[in-house]
Each structure stands twice: as C-alpha cells, then as structure tokens.
Design an enzyme around this catalytic site. Structure first.
Site, PDB file in Angstrom:
ATOM      1  N   ILE A 177      77.867  91.115  53.170  1.00  0.00           N
ATOM      2  CA  ILE A 177      78.885  90.648  54.129  1.00  0.00           C
ATOM      3  C   ILE A 177      79.599  89.419  53.567  1.00  0.00           C
ATOM      4  O   ILE A 177      80.826  89.305  53.647  1.00  0.00           O
ATOM      5  CB  ILE A 177      78.270  90.374  55.516  1.00  0.00           C
ATOM      6  CG1 ILE A 177      77.598  91.641  56.067  1.00  0.00           C
ATOM      7  CG2 ILE A 177      79.352  89.893  56.489  1.00  0.00           C
ATOM      8  CD1 ILE A 177      76.877  91.486  57.392  1.00  0.00           C
ATOM      9  N   ARG A 258      73.600  85.093  63.101  1.00  0.00           N
ATOM     10  CA  ARG A 258      72.712  84.946  64.252  1.00  0.00           C
ATOM     11  C   ARG A 258      72.900  83.550  64.819  1.00  0.00           C
ATOM     12  O   ARG A 258      73.031  82.575  64.067  1.00  0.00           O
ATOM     13  CB  ARG A 258      71.239  85.143  63.846  1.00  0.00           C
ATOM     14  CG  ARG A 258      70.869  86.582  63.520  1.00  0.00           C
ATOM     15  CD  ARG A 258      70.885  87.480  64.761  1.00  0.00           C
ATOM     16  NE  ARG A 258      70.459  88.831  64.473  1.00  0.00           N
ATOM     17  CZ  ARG A 258      71.277  89.857  64.187  1.00  0.00           C
ATOM     18  NH1 ARG A 258      72.584  89.672  64.159  1.00  0.00           N
ATOM     19  NH2 ARG A 258      70.783  91.061  63.944  1.00  0.00           N
ATOM     20  N   GLU A 287      71.492  84.502  73.491  1.00  0.00           N
ATOM     21  CA  GLU A 287      72.416  85.528  74.012  1.00  0.00           C
ATOM     22  C   GLU A 287      71.800  86.229  75.212  1.00  0.00           C
ATOM     23  O   GLU A 287      70.598  86.492  75.211  1.00  0.00           O
ATOM     24  CB  GLU A 287      72.721  86.543  72.905  1.00  0.00           C
ATOM     25  CG  GLU A 287      73.505  85.910  71.783  1.00  0.00           C
ATOM     26  CD  GLU A 287      73.786  86.873  70.624  1.00  0.00           C
ATOM     27  OE1 GLU A 287      73.585  88.086  70.790  1.00  0.00           O
ATOM     28  OE2 GLU A 287      74.213  86.400  69.579  1.00  0.00           O
ATOM     29  N   HIS A 305      79.038  89.071  70.475  1.00  0.00           N
ATOM     30  CA  HIS A 305      78.241  89.764  69.456  1.00  0.00           C
ATOM     31  C   HIS A 305      78.776  91.183  69.201  1.00  0.00           C
ATOM     32  O   HIS A 305      78.101  92.186  69.469  1.00  0.00           O
ATOM     33  CB  HIS A 305      76.752  89.808  69.855  1.00  0.00           C
ATOM     34  CG  HIS A 305      75.840  90.070  68.689  1.00  0.00           C
ATOM     35  ND1 HIS A 305      74.568  89.559  68.604  1.00  0.00           N
ATOM     36  CD2 HIS A 305      76.009  90.802  67.556  1.00  0.00           C
ATOM     37  CE1 HIS A 305      73.984  89.964  67.480  1.00  0.00           C
ATOM     38  NE2 HIS A 305      74.850  90.728  66.834  1.00  0.00           N
TER      39      HIS A 305
HETATM   40  C1  DGY Z   1      73.326  93.717  63.056  1.00  0.00           C
HETATM   41  O1  DGY Z   1      73.515  94.793  62.506  1.00  0.00           O
HETATM   42  O2  DGY Z   1      72.452  92.930  62.678  1.00  0.00           O
HETATM   43  C2  DGY Z   1      74.188  93.397  64.222  1.00  0.00           C
HETATM   44  O3  DGY Z   1      74.254  92.026  64.461  1.00  0.00           O
HETATM   45  C3  DGY Z   1      73.677  94.098  65.453  1.00  0.00           C
HETATM   46  O4  DGY Z   1      72.526  93.457  65.896  1.00  0.00           O
END
Ligand code: DGY
Length: 344
Positions: A177, A258, A287, A305
């Site tokens: 990511i 997170r 959350e 989220h």
């Molecule tokens: C993930 O894929 O970790 C997303 O945040 C969904 O929890």
C-alpha cells in the site's frame, strides 16, 4: 443460545464419523458468488447481518456447530473463540490487516490464518490519496459551505488550501500500500520520502523515485505523512505528541491503516492548536467511536473505515478469502498465510 444469529444451510449436525463436508461459518453476508462457491463444497452457516458478532457468541457457535473453517469478516477471533473451536482447521480473514485475530492462539493449535493480501492495496491507496487531496484542498468544508447556502459570490479569499503537486510526501511503511501511495505521489510530481523497518531494494527505490529516511526526518520534512504500517505492539501509538511536534505547521497526517497507530488525543490537540495543518482519517482508535474533539474540528476529514470499500475490491477480497479457506480445508497450503510456521 445463538441470540440474533441467523443460520442458513445449517441443518442437523451429522453424527461424527459420517462422511461430511467441512462445516464453515461466515461472519458477514458476503457477495452471493462467494457464498454459492462455499455452499457447493461445504456445510455453510452464516451470520446474515452486517454487524459485528461478539466473540462470546462466535465461540459458542464454533463449539456448538463443530466449525472447521471460519471466515472472519470484521469479527474478533479471540483466544476464547480459538479455544472453544475444537475442530477448527483454518481462520480465513477477509482483510489484509489481521490484528482482529489472535494469531498466536491459532499458531499454538497449528491452525493457519490467512488474509486477503494482493487484492486491495491499490484501492486503499486510492482512498489515502483521496483523503490527502480532500484535506489539502478543504473539499469537505467546501461541500458543506455550498450545501448550507452560504455561497453568495465568488471570493478571492475563500477556502485557501495547500498545494499537493511538487510537495513532499512521507510514507511510513513501505509495503504494497505504501508503494502504491508513492506511485500516486509521483503522478503529482511529489518528492517521495519513506521510512520502513526494512529498506527497499535500490531498484525499487529507483523505480518509485523514493528516498529512505529515518523516522524523525520523515516527520520533519514531509508536507504529507501517510501511514501504512500494520498494527502490532511496536506500531501502537507510533505517532504521539512527539512525532506531531516534529511536523511542519503546514503539514498533514493521513491514516488509512489502523486507528491505534496514532495517539488520537495528541492528534486532536495538534490539530486544534494548528501545530499541524490538517489530517485525513479513515480509521480510529475505538471504532466506530470518533474522539469528540476530532469530530468538532474543521481541519480533519473523517471517513468510516472504507479504505477497501469498492464493489470490485470487496468482491475480490471475499473471493480470495473463500479460496484461502477452501485450500486449507482441502489439505493444501493457501496463497496467503500469515503464520507460515504452522507448516514447518
Ligand atoms: C483491511 O483489509 O485490513 C481493511 O482495513 C479491512 O479491515
């Protein structure tokens, strides 16, 4: 007592020893093609509501229904769940982050835990970049301004934001990511800095135009700091008042990983005092509770989220989670296992 749980394809339990298909429990109503695939090969039971299932209830179901395959989507798979599920052979997490699963408890029982790596990284980076742009260009404030009928005339001084192009993007965590985020930054002619536990190969750095720096330099020099580390005991409150104090008063913090990676109280204080310019947050410490101070501030963009929430990506995640689960149940090693030591 199975509470509000709705079971499908549950049927009576067959006696032990009879030829049985594996018993699988899915914690959310996933897309129909995925459920159909599971139904074709397993005895499927489903929590039909798109709400979290409490660990105590999940433990009760796993024990009562002798569940062998658990597909966890937004559900906590605690030690209690693992311990109560004597027949459990696999936990397939629908998501790339697996901090919701007690992996150590699974590993002790040699139960593979799988995740959905490889299908949601680009989509999550899209959302991170969308938050970056929305925060920098004050898009949510602008939207509210128009809807509230406050826009009476064009104004020179209205809603000035921050440039994105040619600014410095600091990426903390350089997995898939983080790398996808750096490609987006490159598209905006940004200077890319990154920090990560492991430095990337020189070829990767060259391809992405990314420069490795230490953590403090990342916070000091970046105009946008985007967080892409998994939540672990080491990354809990990785961003505290100290890191925020290193940031420029014109800088923004973006968090799509997170919530617990950031000390929310410290972030709210830094935003309120304009120690930093703004933030874009898709995740929160508790959350769905959002720190009340954050919710009051105009210089933070909040999302519920939804990093991986596109039709295509959520469908791919469900399909991959089913594939992982079926592979383990068929006695094969799945593509994405987060505790590979269970195979050694
Ligand atoms: C993930 O894929 O970790 C997303 O945040 C969904 O929890």
């Amino acid at each position: 007592m199975l509470g509000r749980l709705v079971l499908i394809d549950a049927g009576p339990l067959k006696p032990l020893g009879a030829i049985m298909r594996p018993r699988v429990f899915v914690t959310r109503p996933l897309p129909t093609p995925t459920l159909d695939l599971l139904r074709s090969q397993c005895d499927l039971e489903l929590h039909q509501e798109d709400t979290p299932i409490a660990p105590a209830q999940l433990a009760e179901i796993c024990a009562a229904r002798r569940i062998e395959g658990l597909m966890a989507c937004g559900a906590r798979v605690t030690e209690q769940v693992v311990d109560s599920a004597a027949q459990l052979r696999v936990v397939s997490n629908v998501g790339v982050g697996y901090d919701n699963v007690d992996v150590a408890a699974c590993t002790l029982r040699r139960i593979p835990v799988t995740n959905t790596a490889g299908v949601l990284e680009e989509t999550t980076a899209d959302l991170a970049f969308a938050l970056l742009m929305a925060a920098a260009r004050r898009l949510v404030e602008g939207d509210r301004y128009v809807r509230e009928g406050r826009w009476q005339q064009w104004q020179w001084s209205l809603l000035w934001g921050a440039d994105i192009h040619h600014q410095t993007l600091g990426i903390y965590g350089f997995g898939n990511i983080g790398k996808a985020m750096s490609r987006r930054g490159r598209g905006f002619s940004m200077r890319i800095l990154y920090h990560s536990r492991r430095r990337a190969d020189a070829a990767v750095e060259a391809e992405l135009g990314a420069t490795f720096v230490d953590r403090d330099t990342l916070f000091r020099e970046s105009d946008f700091v985007s967080l892409h580390v998994a939540l672990t005991p080491e990354t809990h409150h990785l961003v505290t008042a100290r890191e925020l104090s290193l940031m420029k008063p014109t800088a923004f913090l973006i968090n799509t990983t997170r919530g617990k990676v950031v000390d929310e109280e410290a972030l709210a204080a830094a935003l309120a005092s304009h120690q930093i310019a703004g933030a874009g947050l898709d995740v929160f410490e508790q959350e769905p509770h959002v720190h009340p101070a954050l919710a009051r501030l105009p210089n933070v963009v909040l999302a519920p989220h939804i990093g991986s929430a596109t039709t295509a990506t959520r469908s791919r995640m469900a399909a991959l989670a089913a594939e992982n689960l079926l592979e383990v149940l068929a006695g094969r090693r799945p593509r994405y296992v987060v505790n590979p030591e269970v195979y050694s």
